[in-house]
Enzyme design. Structure first.
Site, PDB file in Angstrom:
ATOM      1  N   ASN A  84      99.425 -37.046 -37.469  1.00 46.75           N
ATOM      2  CA  ASN A  84      98.896 -37.699 -36.279  1.00 46.75           C
ATOM      3  C   ASN A  84      99.545 -39.077 -36.200  1.00 46.75           C
ATOM      4  OD1 ASN A  84      97.168 -35.545 -35.679  1.00 46.75           O
ATOM      5  ND2 ASN A  84      95.579 -36.323 -37.030  1.00 46.75           N
ATOM      6  N   HIS A  97     100.152 -40.281 -43.410  1.00 48.49           N
ATOM      7  CA  HIS A  97      99.635 -39.150 -44.189  1.00 48.49           C
ATOM      8  C   HIS A  97      99.980 -37.844 -43.494  1.00 48.49           C
ATOM      9  CE1 HIS A  97      96.461 -40.634 -41.487  1.00 48.49           C
ATOM     10  NE2 HIS A  97      96.094 -39.375 -41.342  1.00 48.49           N
TER      11      HIS A  97
HETATM   12  P1  5GP Z   1      93.871 -39.070 -39.173  1.00 49.90           P
HETATM   13  O1  5GP Z   1      92.949 -38.756 -38.034  1.00 49.90           O
HETATM   14  O2  5GP Z   1      94.070 -40.564 -39.354  1.00 49.90           O
HETATM   15  O3  5GP Z   1      95.190 -38.332 -39.059  1.00 49.90           O
HETATM   16  O4  5GP Z   1      93.198 -38.477 -40.439  1.00 49.90           O
HETATM   17  C1  5GP Z   1      92.562 -39.237 -41.405  1.00 49.90           C
HETATM   18  C2  5GP Z   1      91.890 -38.267 -42.353  1.00 49.90           C
HETATM   19  O5  5GP Z   1      91.479 -38.997 -43.488  1.00 49.90           O
HETATM   20  C3  5GP Z   1      90.653 -37.588 -41.781  1.00 49.90           C
HETATM   21  O6  5GP Z   1      90.818 -36.172 -41.830  1.00 49.90           O
HETATM   22  C4  5GP Z   1      89.513 -38.071 -42.671  1.00 49.90           C
HETATM   23  O7  5GP Z   1      88.537 -37.071 -42.937  1.00 49.90           O
HETATM   24  C5  5GP Z   1      90.241 -38.501 -43.942  1.00 49.90           C
HETATM   25  N1  5GP Z   1      89.614 -39.604 -44.663  1.00 49.90           N
HETATM   26  C6  5GP Z   1      89.160 -40.767 -44.144  1.00 49.90           C
HETATM   27  N2  5GP Z   1      88.675 -41.573 -45.099  1.00 49.90           N
HETATM   28  C7  5GP Z   1      88.831 -40.902 -46.276  1.00 49.90           C
HETATM   29  C8  5GP Z   1      88.523 -41.216 -47.639  1.00 49.90           C
HETATM   30  O8  5GP Z   1      88.010 -42.286 -47.976  1.00 49.90           O
HETATM   31  N3  5GP Z   1      88.823 -40.276 -48.582  1.00 49.90           N
HETATM   32  C9  5GP Z   1      89.403 -39.079 -48.237  1.00 49.90           C
HETATM   33  N4  5GP Z   1      89.654 -38.234 -49.236  1.00 49.90           N
HETATM   34  N5  5GP Z   1      89.715 -38.757 -46.974  1.00 49.90           N
HETATM   35  C10 5GP Z   1      89.441 -39.644 -45.997  1.00 49.90           C
END
Ligand code: 5GP
Ligand code: ZN
Length: 107
Positions: A84, A97
């Site tokens: 994303n 990520h």
């Molecule tokens: P994005 O929407 O930014 O592409 O995805 C971020 C992802 O990070 C989400 O799927 C969310 O569930 C995950 N996430 C957010 N905070 C944490 C955290 O503290 N630990 C872990 N393991 N995952 C996280």
């Protein structure tokens, strides 16, 4: 810098690690959107795909190869790899990520 994934990379906050090298790590997503959902990150803070520079090619390839190796480790027959990018692209955490999503039943 107050970045949750930098904190995970430095082991300042816990995560369920699946793999780690000198330059990257993979851990379970805390709110999985698939039966198997891991995030592969560079340890270096890079905000997003849009912030990659010329010297990041090897690092980026490393993220994809790590996801491929994890998919094999978890015996995923098919899977999705997702970056994303930016708020409009659904990015919430501003640390690059790669989402590895899989484990759905066979259609
Ligand atoms: P994005 O929407 O930014 O592409 O995805 C971020 C992802 O990070 C989400 O799927 C969310 O569930 C995950 N996430 C957010 N905070 C944490 C955290 O503290 N630990 C872990 N393991 N995952 C996280
Ligand atoms: Zn970071």
């Amino acid at each position: 810098m107050d970045c949750v994934f930098c904190k995970i990379a430095k082991k300042e906050i816990p995560a369920e690690l699946a793999m780690e090298t000198e330059s990257l790590m993979a851990f379970k997503d805390i709110r999985p959107s698939a039966p198997v959902h891991y995030l592969v990150i560079p340890k270096e803070h890079i905000q997003s795909i849009a912030h990659l520079e010329g010297n990041h090619k090897e690092l980026l390839a490393g993220l994809i190869y790590a996801a491929k190796d994890l998919a094999a480790k978890f015996d995923l027959k098919g899977y999705k790899l997702v970056f994303n990018v930016g708020r409009e692209g659904g990015q919430v955490i501003d640390h690059l990520h790669l989402h590895l999503l899989g484990g759905w039943p066979q259609p």
